[in-house]
Design a protein around this motif. Structure first.
Motif, PDB file in Angstrom:
ATOM      1  N   LEU A 325       7.623  24.964  20.732  1.00 48.44           N
ATOM      2  CA  LEU A 325       8.054  23.896  19.832  1.00 48.44           C
ATOM      3  C   LEU A 325       9.572  23.805  19.808  1.00 48.44           C
ATOM      4  O   LEU A 325      10.140  22.706  19.879  1.00 48.44           O
ATOM      5  CB  LEU A 325       7.522  24.156  18.421  1.00 48.44           C
ATOM      6  CG  LEU A 325       7.959  23.094  17.402  1.00 48.44           C
ATOM      7  CD1 LEU A 325       6.794  22.173  17.073  1.00 48.44           C
ATOM      8  CD2 LEU A 325       8.478  23.714  16.131  1.00 48.44           C
ATOM      9  N   LEU A 367       6.092  17.041  16.543  1.00 49.60           N
ATOM     10  CA  LEU A 367       4.846  17.422  15.871  1.00 49.60           C
ATOM     11  C   LEU A 367       3.782  16.342  16.020  1.00 49.60           C
ATOM     12  O   LEU A 367       2.592  16.634  16.173  1.00 49.60           O
ATOM     13  CB  LEU A 367       5.109  17.683  14.388  1.00 49.60           C
ATOM     14  CG  LEU A 367       5.910  18.944  14.044  1.00 49.60           C
ATOM     15  CD1 LEU A 367       6.286  18.952  12.572  1.00 49.60           C
ATOM     16  CD2 LEU A 367       5.109  20.207  14.375  1.00 49.60           C
ATOM     17  N   GLY A 370       2.836  16.257  19.902  1.00 47.76           N
ATOM     18  CA  GLY A 370       2.761  17.556  20.556  1.00 47.76           C
ATOM     19  C   GLY A 370       1.492  17.736  21.362  1.00 47.76           C
ATOM     20  O   GLY A 370       0.419  17.254  20.999  1.00 47.76           O
ATOM     21  N   LEU A 375      -0.204  24.815  15.395  1.00 43.91           N
ATOM     22  CA  LEU A 375       1.119  25.447  15.393  1.00 43.91           C
ATOM     23  C   LEU A 375       0.999  26.961  15.535  1.00 43.91           C
ATOM     24  O   LEU A 375       0.077  27.570  14.987  1.00 43.91           O
ATOM     25  CB  LEU A 375       1.849  25.134  14.089  1.00 43.91           C
ATOM     26  CG  LEU A 375       2.338  23.701  13.865  1.00 43.91           C
ATOM     27  CD1 LEU A 375       2.892  23.569  12.464  1.00 43.91           C
ATOM     28  CD2 LEU A 375       3.394  23.324  14.879  1.00 43.91           C
ATOM     29  N   ASP A 379       6.352  28.754  15.040  1.00 39.58           N
ATOM     30  CA  ASP A 379       6.625  27.314  14.926  1.00 39.58           C
ATOM     31  C   ASP A 379       6.635  26.878  13.463  1.00 39.58           C
ATOM     32  O   ASP A 379       7.522  26.136  13.020  1.00 39.58           O
ATOM     33  CB  ASP A 379       5.559  26.509  15.686  1.00 39.58           C
ATOM     34  CG  ASP A 379       5.622  26.722  17.188  1.00 39.58           C
ATOM     35  OD1 ASP A 379       6.678  27.163  17.667  1.00 39.58           O
ATOM     36  OD2 ASP A 379       4.619  26.459  17.861  1.00 39.58           O
ATOM     37  N   VAL A 383       9.784  25.258  11.348  1.00 38.79           N
ATOM     38  CA  VAL A 383       9.697  23.972  10.644  1.00 38.79           C
ATOM     39  C   VAL A 383      10.068  24.158   9.175  1.00 38.79           C
ATOM     40  O   VAL A 383      10.842  23.366   8.605  1.00 38.79           O
ATOM     41  CB  VAL A 383       8.280  23.373  10.772  1.00 38.79           C
ATOM     42  CG1 VAL A 383       8.156  22.121   9.911  1.00 38.79           C
ATOM     43  CG2 VAL A 383       7.968  23.047  12.212  1.00 38.79           C
ATOM     44  N   VAL A 414       6.901  15.135   8.214  1.00 37.52           N
ATOM     45  CA  VAL A 414       6.856  16.506   8.728  1.00 37.52           C
ATOM     46  C   VAL A 414       5.968  17.375   7.835  1.00 37.52           C
ATOM     47  O   VAL A 414       5.163  18.181   8.311  1.00 37.52           O
ATOM     48  CB  VAL A 414       8.282  17.104   8.819  1.00 37.52           C
ATOM     49  CG1 VAL A 414       8.224  18.591   9.136  1.00 37.52           C
ATOM     50  CG2 VAL A 414       9.101  16.369   9.867  1.00 37.52           C
ATOM     51  N   LEU A 417       2.320  16.708   8.600  1.00 37.72           N
ATOM     52  CA  LEU A 417       1.886  17.204   9.907  1.00 37.72           C
ATOM     53  C   LEU A 417       1.642  18.713   9.913  1.00 37.72           C
ATOM     54  O   LEU A 417       0.744  19.196  10.610  1.00 37.72           O
ATOM     55  CB  LEU A 417       2.926  16.828  10.969  1.00 37.72           C
ATOM     56  CG  LEU A 417       2.999  15.330  11.298  1.00 37.72           C
ATOM     57  CD1 LEU A 417       4.233  15.018  12.130  1.00 37.72           C
ATOM     58  CD2 LEU A 417       1.732  14.878  12.030  1.00 37.72           C
ATOM     59  N   ILE A 418       2.420  19.481   9.142  1.00 37.73           N
ATOM     60  CA  ILE A 418       2.200  20.929   9.138  1.00 37.73           C
ATOM     61  C   ILE A 418       1.075  21.322   8.191  1.00 37.73           C
ATOM     62  O   ILE A 418       0.609  22.461   8.230  1.00 37.73           O
ATOM     63  CB  ILE A 418       3.490  21.706   8.770  1.00 37.73           C
ATOM     64  CG1 ILE A 418       3.959  21.377   7.356  1.00 37.73           C
ATOM     65  CG2 ILE A 418       4.575  21.462   9.800  1.00 37.73           C
ATOM     66  CD1 ILE A 418       5.152  22.203   6.909  1.00 37.73           C
ATOM     67  N   ASN A 423      -4.215  23.863  11.040  1.00 37.67           N
ATOM     68  CA  ASN A 423      -3.183  24.904  10.895  1.00 37.67           C
ATOM     69  C   ASN A 423      -3.501  25.921   9.800  1.00 37.67           C
ATOM     70  O   ASN A 423      -2.634  26.706   9.411  1.00 37.67           O
ATOM     71  CB  ASN A 423      -1.827  24.254  10.582  1.00 37.67           C
ATOM     72  CG  ASN A 423      -1.312  23.430  11.754  1.00 37.67           C
ATOM     73  OD1 ASN A 423      -1.453  23.816  12.905  1.00 37.67           O
ATOM     74  ND2 ASN A 423      -0.719  22.284  11.453  1.00 37.67           N
TER      75      ASN A 423
END
Length: 849
Positions: A325, A367, A370, A375, A379, A383, A414, A417-418, A423
């Protein structure tokens, strides 16, 4: 670094400032630091987190008086009654009009004895400095330079005290002039400044409250004037300069409502970026192994400390990382914004707006597009580190507000996305380091504070919304995180959760644990763009199916979570107002992070067929019981059963139970009419309460047969009637008087189980069951003992088997007879949530009581 930046540095490295070592460890710890050539003072973590750690400066929005040009009309009068002032401090923010160098009066205070009782005057000298002179009791100090006439805002304070006539002038936090001997009317006895005078801003009073002259008037802007009945210390003056109000001995606090402003004086609102206060922070003295405090703004060495488990997770994440990443981000950024790949040794710098915008733009792109959707641990940490940096960005004056709003959009993208479901394992792998996904809630809340410049008189609200994450800023600051984004992470590692999409045919689905039933809301109330503590009512929409387990024992809890506790839920300060099938409204005396948790016991979900069967059994059982009770009551009256206290108690219990069961069978028909439903609920409450009260009387009657009681039968019956009917009337009456508006449940004719009203029934019932259980045990013991003695007297030579049989029957008989009479079959209600079998047992036993 200074304390704030040191604390921020450690936080961005997923650590904390050095904790205070234990007494037994101090010497060894000091020796360890000295071995690494560390001397002097080292910053320590504040034990109670008292300090404002996120920024050194804060926004301060205040009303400003604009005195445009020198006139003999513009003034503002302070509407306060001043006491006598043996000591005084006056502070304000001032913007001097550089086009008018002549003498100007910032403020004047007059009393009948002295027109120039307390006054501050100034002018601009040839070198471009504003010089101030203080007047007390018509005695004049010399004009001394205090700050440059540069058209900028400056903060000043003037102090004076009766003892020795000592005075001082401060500008921008520094003492510029001081002396003693000012205003000694009699050198041996200086006098206090008189009270009950008139305080005018912007003009010199040549008579009490008037006679202004243009050439001595003030031209410029002034705000934040505060006056104290004491001399503030240098540290307190620094706090005042930093927009903190010292409450002690304050006699005038700046407010538009406390001023009478002449019509030609313009009033506007201005925003100050105040400097950080000179607070004292704890330090560890390496040489002496002791503790002390020093100014937080000093630059001192510091040590970031990790808990062992967190450090091991960080090492594992670092060693097992492919840095894919980081490589993609740095490649896409074309070296304009490089993300370091070592979370231990990197030297993080404060971001400005453009750098933060570029970093999050690139990060969101990588992200979003990707190749590997899951992740790595490293990573995720990279982030989060970038989000921590961006959440500390400071917006400078003149920067484009469109960029600030765009930063908010990238930040939320962001974040979303995480928090994707794939994840979950990654979050678990670094749980010791970051304390769970509530860390993201805290970061978003911090980022939200930067959007204040976007709010204007035309734009009252900002909303940034993604699919599973959103935020809103206005007077009330809200963020929401969708059910799917935080559900599994907040439910705890390794615990089962309820699926969102349960198949209707899956009757074997089990509820195993607490689940998050709504979106998670982070909420703060703002006043003048600063957070304040207040009470707020929330209404949260349910996101999962939930089941009412028992009419009498069901509870929905609104809970809040603190990121500082690593995701610990707490019910403190919150109560449920109403609960509907699709939403829950609640009232909390604070603002923080909220969700409705569904505390679901391990139980099988009932099918529609099972629900119909249970309802049918209830109706049939109550019908049969009602008929049997009526026939028994008639027999008591018609057949000529001897009248005694036992039959009287039985008749009252029969009547109360029959009335309660009759109302219960037809209560479903009443829920369509609000008035009838309320009436039915009140009488249901009364008769069920009366039934339990007469069950208590049955227990007391039994006790009177076991233990000798010095009370006649007549007196006992009066006591029984008071207990059986008086107690229920009092309980129902008090409940109606105190909880009239929240007495009835929303969806059926019974007490509201979402409020404390239900305890007006459950509380007394639990007490009665406890008393009757004790009575039953005592009666069984006496019965068994009596049976044993009788058996030995009548059949002394009987076999052991016969004696055991006699004792078993002597035990079983009173239990079988007394369980329904004393109401102890209702204890089965506690077991209903374990298995549907107990629901059938509960209904059969109690409907046929």
């Amino acid at each position: 670094l200074d304390w704030w930046h040191a604390d921020r540095y450690c936080e961005q490295h997923f650590a904390q400032l050095l904790s205070e070592p234990q007494d037994s460890e101090r010497t060894a710890f000091s020796a360890l630091l000295q071995a690494h050539h560390i001397r002097g003072s080292v910053w320590l973590r504040e034990r109670d987190d008292v300090l404002h750690k996120s920024k050194q400066r804060r926004n301060h929005i205040v009303p400003v008086l604009v005195f445009g040009g020198k006139t003999d009309t513009k003034y503002a009068k302070v509407l306060s009654d001043f006491p006598a002032l043996p000591a005084v401090t006056a502070c304000a923010h001032l913007q001097w009009d550089t086009s008018t160098p002549e003498i100007a009066t910032i403020f004047s205070y007059a009393v009948p004895a002295f027109i120039n009782e307390f006054q501050l005057r100034g002018f601009v000298d040839e070198e471009g400095f504003v010089r101030f002179a203080l007047i007390v009791h018509e005695h004049h100090s010399p004009y001394l330079p205090v700050f440059r006439a540069d058209g900028q805002w400056h903060h000043f304070c003037v102090t004076w005290q009766q003892e020795n006539g000592t005075w001082a002038v401060y500008a921008d936090g520094k003492r510029r002039a001081s002396a003693s001997g000012l205003c000694a009317v009699k050198p041996s006895a200086p006098q206090a400044i008189y009270g009950q005078g008139i305080f005018i801003i912007g003009q010199d009073q040549d008579s009490l409250g008037g006679t202004f002259r243009e050439k001595e008037s003030f031209s410029g802007n002034i705000t934040d004037l505060h006056i104290w009945q004491k001399v503030l210390s240098a540290e307190q003056i620094e706090k005042v300069r930093s927009c903190w109000v010292v409450e002690q001995d304050l006699v005038f606090e700046w407010s538009s409502n406390a001023l009478e402003v002449e019509s030609s004086v313009q009033e506007v609102t201005a925003q100050f970026l105040c400097p950080g206060p000179v607070e004292e922070c704890p330090v560890f003295e390496v040489g002496s192994s002791g503790f002390s405090h020093t100014s937080c703004s000093q630059s001192l060495p510091f040590i970031c400390g990790y808990r062992k488990e967190a450090y091991q997770q960080l090492q594992k994440a670092q060693l097992g990382s492919s840095h894919s990443l980081v490589g993609h981000v740095n490649m896409l950024a074309e070296r304009t914004m490089q993300i370091p790949d070592n979370i231990f040794t990197i030297d993080l710098q404060d971001m400005n707006l453009s750098v933060a915008l570029g970093a999050l733009d690139v990060l969101a792109t990588v992200l979003r597009e990707g190749e590997t959707p899951v992740l790595e641990s490293s990573d995720l940490l990279v982030v989060l580190q970038t989000l921590k940096q961006a959440s500390h960005v400071e917006v400078q004056e003149g920067e484009e507000l469109e960029l600030l709003e765009q930063l908010g959009h990238y930040y939320m993208e962001v974040t979303e996305l995480i928090l994707e479901e794939q994840n979950i394992k990654t979050w678990s792998s670094v749980s010791q380091v970051i304390g769970g996904p509530m860390a993201v809630v805290e970061l978003c809340d911090r980022m939200m504070s930067h959007l204040a410049p976007l709010l204007t008189s035309e734009r009252k609200k900002i909303t940034i919304q993604r699919r599973n994450v959103g935020l809103q800023r206005g007077v009330l600051k809200n963020m929401w995180f969708g059910y799917s984004s935080l559900q599994r992470s907040l439910s705890g590692a390794g615990s089962s959760t309820v699926s969102q999409d349960m198949a209707a045919s899956d009757s074997g689905q089990k509820y195993m644990t607490t689940t998050v039933g709504t979106a998670v809301i982070s909420s703060s109330l703002l006043s003048d763009y600063q957070e304040i503590s207040t009470s707020v009512r929330y209404q949260l929409e349910h996101r999962v199916q939930w089941v009412v387990i028992s009419t009498f024992f069901f509870l929905v809890l609104l809970l809040h979570v603190s990121p500082d506790d690593g995701g610990t839920w707490s019910t403190a300060g919150c109560s449920v107002v109403t609960s509907l099938p699709d939403s829950t409204a609640c009232f909390c005396n604070h603002t923080t992070n909220f969700a409705v948790l569904l505390q679901v016991y391990k139980m099988q979900q009932r099918t529609a067929k099972e629900e119909v069967t249970l309802q049918t059994l209830t109706f049939i059982g109550c019908g049969v019981s009602f008929c049997a009770l009526i026939v028994t009551f008639i027999l008591f009256l018609a057949v000529g059963v001897p009248k005694n206290e036992r039959t009287s108690v039985h008749k009252n219990l029969i009547f109360a139970l029959a009335a309660a069961e009759a109302l219960l069978m037809f209560s479903e028909l009443a829920k369509t009419n609000q008035v009838i439903c309320f009436t039915v609920t009140a009488f249901l409450h009364l008769f069920f309460m009366a039934a339990f009260s007469w069950m208590l009387v049955e227990g007391l009657l039994l006790w009177s047969k076991v233990v000798a009681v010095n009370m006649s039968e007549d007196r006992r019956m009066k006591f029984y009637y008071v207990t059986g009917w008086g107690l229920p009337v009092v309980i129902v009456g008090v409940t109606l008087a105190t909880s009239f508006n929240k007495y009835v449940a929303a969806d059926h004719c019974w007490l509201n189980i979402q409020t404390n009203v239900i305890w007006a029934f459950v509380g007394p019932v639990l007490f009665i069951l406890a008393v009757n259980t004790f009575v039953l045990c005592r009666v069984v013991m006496v019965t068994v003992s009596s049976a044993r003695r009788r058996s030995k007297m009548l059949t002394p030579n009987s076999s052991l088997e016969n004696q055991i049989g006699v004792q078993i029957w002597a035990t079983a008989k009173p239990i079988l007879v007394l369980l329904p009479v004393l109401g102890l079959t209702w204890v089965c209600g506690v077991l209903v949530h374990l298995n549907i079998f107990w629901a059938y047992v509960f209904i059969i036993l109690n409907s046929l009581q």
